[in-house]
Motif scaffolding. Structure first.
Motif, short mmCIF file in Angstrom:
data_model
loop_
_atom_site.label_atom_id
_atom_site.label_comp_id
_atom_site.label_asym_id
_atom_site.label_seq_id
_atom_site.Cartn_x
_atom_site.Cartn_y
_atom_site.Cartn_z
N ARG A 92 7.12 87.54 -74.43
CA ARG A 92 8.15 88.24 -75.15
C ARG A 92 9.00 86.65 -75.34
N GLN A 93 9.55 86.74 -73.81
CA GLN A 93 10.15 85.14 -73.18
C GLN A 93 10.34 84.05 -73.61
N TYR A 94 8.53 83.85 -74.77
CA TYR A 94 8.49 82.41 -74.88
C TYR A 94 8.77 82.73 -76.44
N PHE A 95 9.11 83.53 -77.24
CA PHE A 95 9.12 84.28 -78.65
C PHE A 95 11.03 83.67 -78.33
N ALA A 96 11.55 84.93 -77.11
CA ALA A 96 13.16 84.44 -77.62
C ALA A 96 13.69 83.11 -77.72
N HIS A 97 12.91 82.27 -76.08
CA HIS A 97 13.43 80.67 -75.99
C HIS A 97 12.88 80.11 -77.49
N THR A 98 12.19 80.39 -77.95
CA THR A 98 11.66 79.72 -79.32
C THR A 98 12.95 80.08 -79.93
N GLU A 99 13.40 81.11 -79.79
CA GLU A 99 13.80 81.67 -81.35
C GLU A 99 15.48 81.46 -81.14
N ARG A 100 16.03 81.12 -79.57
CA ARG A 100 17.60 80.66 -79.68
C ARG A 100 16.71 78.80 -79.44
N HIS A 101 16.08 78.33 -79.35
CA HIS A 101 15.72 76.76 -79.79
C HIS A 101 15.55 76.85 -81.00
N ARG A 102 15.55 77.42 -82.05
CA ARG A 102 15.65 77.87 -83.88
C ARG A 102 17.38 77.32 -84.00
N GLU A 103 17.74 78.75 -83.47
CA GLU A 103 18.92 78.87 -83.21
C GLU A 103 20.17 77.52 -83.57
#
Length: 191
Positions: A92-103
Motif C-alpha cells: 500500500r505504501q509503495y502504491f501511494a508513493h508511486t501515485e505521489r510520484h506520478r502526480e
C-alpha cells in the motif's frame, strides 16, 4: 536445407540461450523446493502452470527444438488468480508513493509545457511576442504597479527617472524600427 537460426554464426547466441534455460530450470527447482519446505504440496498447486512449463521441456542439446517450443508458448496463455492475494502495508505504501510520484511528474510536465509556450525562437521578433493580446480587459491600470514600485525606490524623483527610462526606450525602439537588426541567436541549454 539448413534453417537460418541453426547457422554457425548464431552458435554463441544458442550457447547463452542454453545456459539461461539451464539456470531457469535450476531456479524453478529451487523455487519448488522452497514452496514444499514452507507450505507443503497443497499450496504449490496455485503455481502448477509455472512448474509444469519447466518440467515439460527437455534439456536436450538440440537448439532447434528449444527454440521452436519457446515460439509456440505464449505469455498470454498464463492466467493469474489474484482473488487470494493479500495486500500488505508495504505494498500500500509503495502504491501511494508511486501515485505521489506520478502526480509530481504530471505537475512538472505541465510547468514545462507552460515554459515551452512562452519560449520564443531566435528567428522571431521579441516585440511581436509582447503584442499578444487577450480578449479580457486588464485587471489593473497599465503602469500603476510600476509607478508604485518606482515611487517606493526613488521617492519624489521617481517621475524624473521614469521619464529618462521612457526616453531611452523610445530611442531604442526608433533605432530598431529604422535598422531592423537581427537578434543574436539564443540557444537553449535544454536541447
Amino acid at each position: 536445407m539448413m534453417s537460418w537460426f541453426s547457422s554457425p554464426v548464431y552458435s554463441r547466441y544458442w550457447q547463452h540461450y542454453r545456459q539461461a534455460m539451464a539456470w531457469r530450470r535450476r531456479h524453478q527447482g529451487a523455487y519448488r523446493k522452497a514452496w514444499e519446505a514452507a507450505y507443503g504440496l497443497a499450496q504449490q498447486r496455485r503455481y502448477a502452470d509455472w512448474q509444469a512449463s519447466g518440467s515439460d521441456r527437455s534439456s536436450s542439446s538440440s537448439s532447434n527444438n528449444d527454440h521452436a517450443e519457446d515460439e509456440s508458448s505464449s505469455d498470454s496463455d498464463i492466467e493469474c488468480d489474484v482473488s487470494n492475494m493479500e495486500i500488505s502495508e508495504e505494498l500500500r505504501q509503495y502504491f501511494a508513493h508511486t501515485e505521489r510520484h506520478r502526480e509530481e511528474l504530471r505537475r512538472q510536465q505541465e510547468l514545462e509545457a507552460e515554459q515551452q509556450d512562452s519560449y520564443v525562437p531566435a528567428d522571431q521578433d521579441l516585440r511581436a511576442v509582447g503584442r499578444r493580446s487577450s480578449a479580457a480587459p486588464p485587471a489593473e491600470r497599465p503602469g500603476e504597479r510600476r509607478a508604485a514600485e518606482m515611487k517606493k525606490l526613488y521617492g519624489q524623483d521617481a517621475a524624473k527617472i521614469m521619464a529618462m527610462e521612457a526616453a531611452m526606450q523610445l530611442v531604442f525602439d526608433r533605432n530598431c524600427d529604422l535598422k531592423q537588426p537581427k537578434y543574436w541567436p539564443v540557444i537553449p541549454l535544454k536541447l
